[in-house]
Enzyme design. Structure first.
Site, PDB file in Angstrom:
ATOM      1  N   TYR A   1      -9.693  -1.509  -6.285  1.00  0.00           N
ATOM      2  CA  TYR A   1      -8.465  -1.949  -6.709  1.00  0.00           C
ATOM      3  C   TYR A   1      -8.155  -3.184  -5.804  1.00  0.00           C
ATOM      4  O   TYR A   1      -7.898  -4.282  -6.325  1.00  0.00           O
ATOM      5  CB  TYR A   1      -6.782  -1.082  -5.780  1.00  0.00           C
ATOM      6  CG  TYR A   1      -5.713  -1.680  -6.075  1.00  0.00           C
ATOM      7  CD1 TYR A   1      -4.853  -2.018  -4.736  1.00  0.00           C
ATOM      8  CD2 TYR A   1      -4.932  -1.808  -7.375  1.00  0.00           C
ATOM      9  CE1 TYR A   1      -3.683  -2.319  -4.731  1.00  0.00           C
ATOM     10  CE2 TYR A   1      -3.650  -2.532  -7.268  1.00  0.00           C
ATOM     11  CZ  TYR A   1      -3.118  -2.562  -5.648  1.00  0.00           C
ATOM     12  OH  TYR A   1      -1.917  -2.819  -5.931  1.00  0.00           O
TER      13      TYR A   1
ATOM     14  N   GLY B   1       3.916  -4.518 -18.477  1.00  0.00           N
ATOM     15  CA  GLY B   1       4.130  -3.175 -18.000  1.00  0.00           C
ATOM     16  C   GLY B   1       5.015  -2.740 -16.614  1.00  0.00           C
ATOM     17  O   GLY B   1       5.840  -2.125 -16.110  1.00  0.00           O
TER      18      GLY B   1
ATOM     19  N   ILE C   1       2.963  -0.072 -22.315  1.00  0.00           N
ATOM     20  CA  ILE C   1       1.933   0.857 -23.535  1.00  0.00           C
ATOM     21  C   ILE C   1       2.287   2.005 -24.244  1.00  0.00           C
ATOM     22  O   ILE C   1       1.278   2.218 -24.942  1.00  0.00           O
ATOM     23  CB  ILE C   1       0.612   1.301 -21.957  1.00  0.00           C
ATOM     24  CG1 ILE C   1      -0.716   1.459 -23.112  1.00  0.00           C
ATOM     25  CG2 ILE C   1       0.969   2.691 -21.875  1.00  0.00           C
ATOM     26  CD1 ILE C   1      -1.054   1.023 -24.026  1.00  0.00           C
TER      27      ILE C   1
HETATM   28  C1  VAH Z   1      -1.121   1.417  -3.170  1.00  0.00           C
HETATM   29  N1  VAH Z   1       1.169   0.367  -3.772  1.00  0.00           N
HETATM   30  O1  VAH Z   1      -0.928   2.128  -2.890  1.00  0.00           O
HETATM   31  C2  VAH Z   1      -0.140   0.124  -4.068  1.00  0.00           C
HETATM   32  C3  VAH Z   1      -0.233  -1.161  -2.735  1.00  0.00           C
HETATM   33  C4  VAH Z   1      -0.601  -1.968  -0.229  1.00  0.00           C
HETATM   34  C5  VAH Z   1      -0.453  -0.659  -1.818  1.00  0.00           C
HETATM   35  O2  VAH Z   1      -0.638  -1.138  -3.034  1.00  0.00           O
HETATM   36  O3  VAH Z   1      -2.061   1.595  -3.807  1.00  0.00           O
END
Ligand code: VAH
Length: 318
Positions: free
Chosen positions: A143, A9, A36
């Site tokens: 995430y 990455g 990638i």
């Molecule tokens: C996001 N820049 O906004 C990343 C980060 C704390 C945020 O992990 O998803």
């Protein structure tokens, strides 16, 4: 044995500057950048580059053997806003790329791993001010869930198999050298570009949305730093809280006005406001400072100066 690095990455927001720093630190011939797709950028032009799919175990293993890699920096991931639009792929990429690298290390084929976590591992039930290293963690984003799960697996592979994996919970990161990449904190990158280009900016977060932030130079310093200290100094094998500053869209606009007095900001919160509201406003990173000597160099003032200097010199050539 010389340090030989593979960055997975390498063309992302962190990867781009991390690759340059690792090449300067360990020598261009000892750093393999991969992503990638092959882009026309300095990551590809200034050293060894390989096209690599972070989900292809055999391809990762092949490159590790081909270049006798000792250290892997796994930077490939879908960030918060993008992950909400594609949960299944975000989970696949963020988790299975980690399992591939952890299992290659478990097989004894690499010495060390760096894996990025995020303050996104915290959720709406976490204490928001000066969030401690150990606290309630109920992330409400795809995430954040993937990062919290990844932290658990990193600690498990260290305890069960002795895998030397090290991790940092990055705050929002601000850099001039790459375009914002689908993060909720990326308004804080875009605002500088718009200050130069348009003299005005509309924030997708409300004016008082405080979030932990860090200049990319500090993030890179911490990333290389945590990998260089002796293993016994790394006492936390999930992931370390890390911080430098905390600010709101209104506060960064005030700082920008010191350079562009006519700059104006408007607010039009979108779906990312709910993500930001679930995250801490500020972070306690005392364990990182105690265990491996972390300290930030940049604050909102000198970061803003450095951003405008570099954007005007390298990007907008003004
Ligand atoms: C996001 N820049 O906004 C990343 C980060 C704390 C945020 O992990 O998803």
């Amino acid at each position: 044995m010389d340090t030989k690095v593979l960055i997975i990455g390498a063309c992302g927001q962190i990867g781009t500057e991390l690759t340059a720093k690792l090449r300067a630190t360990y020598g261009v011939e000892n750093v393999v950048a991969s992503d990638i797709r092959k882009l026309e950028n300095d990551v590809v032009k200034n050293g060894i580059f390989e096209v690599l799919n972070a989900l292809d175990y055999n391809q990762i293993e092949y490159l590790i053997e081909k270049y006798e890699i000792t250290d892997v920096y796994l930077m490939a991931a879908l960030l918060s806003a993008t992950a909400e639009k594609n949960p299944a792929f975000a989970w696949d990429l963020n988790m299975n790329s980690l399992f591939h690298v952890l299992n290659i290390a478990k097989a004894g084929k690499i010495k060390k791993i760096f894996w990025p976590s995020s303050i996104a591992v915290f959720g709406p039930t976490t204490p928001r001010e000066n969030t401690p290293q150990y606290t309630v963690m109920e992330p409400s984003t795809v995430y954040g869930i993937s990062k919290q799960t990844g932290e658990r697996w990193c600690e498990y592979y260290f305890k069960q198999y002795g895998v030397d994996v090290r991790s940092i919970r990055y705050p929002g990161l601000i850099s001039w050298s790459t375009e914002p990449g689908g993060g909720t904190t990326d308004y804080a990158v875009d605002i500088y570009h718009k200050a130069i280009l348009d003299g005005k900016f509309t924030s997708f977060l409300s004016e008082n949305s405080a979030l932990p932030m860090m200049y990319m130079d500090d993030a890179i310093k911490a990333t290389v730093g945590i990998m260089q200290v002796p293993a016994e100094q790394i006492k936390i094998r999930s992931s370390y809280n890390l911080s430098a500053m905390s600010f709101t869209p209104r506060e960064i606009a005030e700082e920008i006005k010191k350079h562009y007095p006519d700059f104006t900001i408007g607010y039009n919160p979108d779906f990312r406001q709910k993500i930001a509201d679930s995250w801490p406003a500020s972070i306690d990173d005392s364990y990182a400072r105690a265990d491996w000597g972390w300290q930030n160099d940049f604050t909102i003032e000198n970061m803003t100066e450095d951003m405008f200097t570099n954007l005007k010199t390298h990007v907008y050539k003004k």
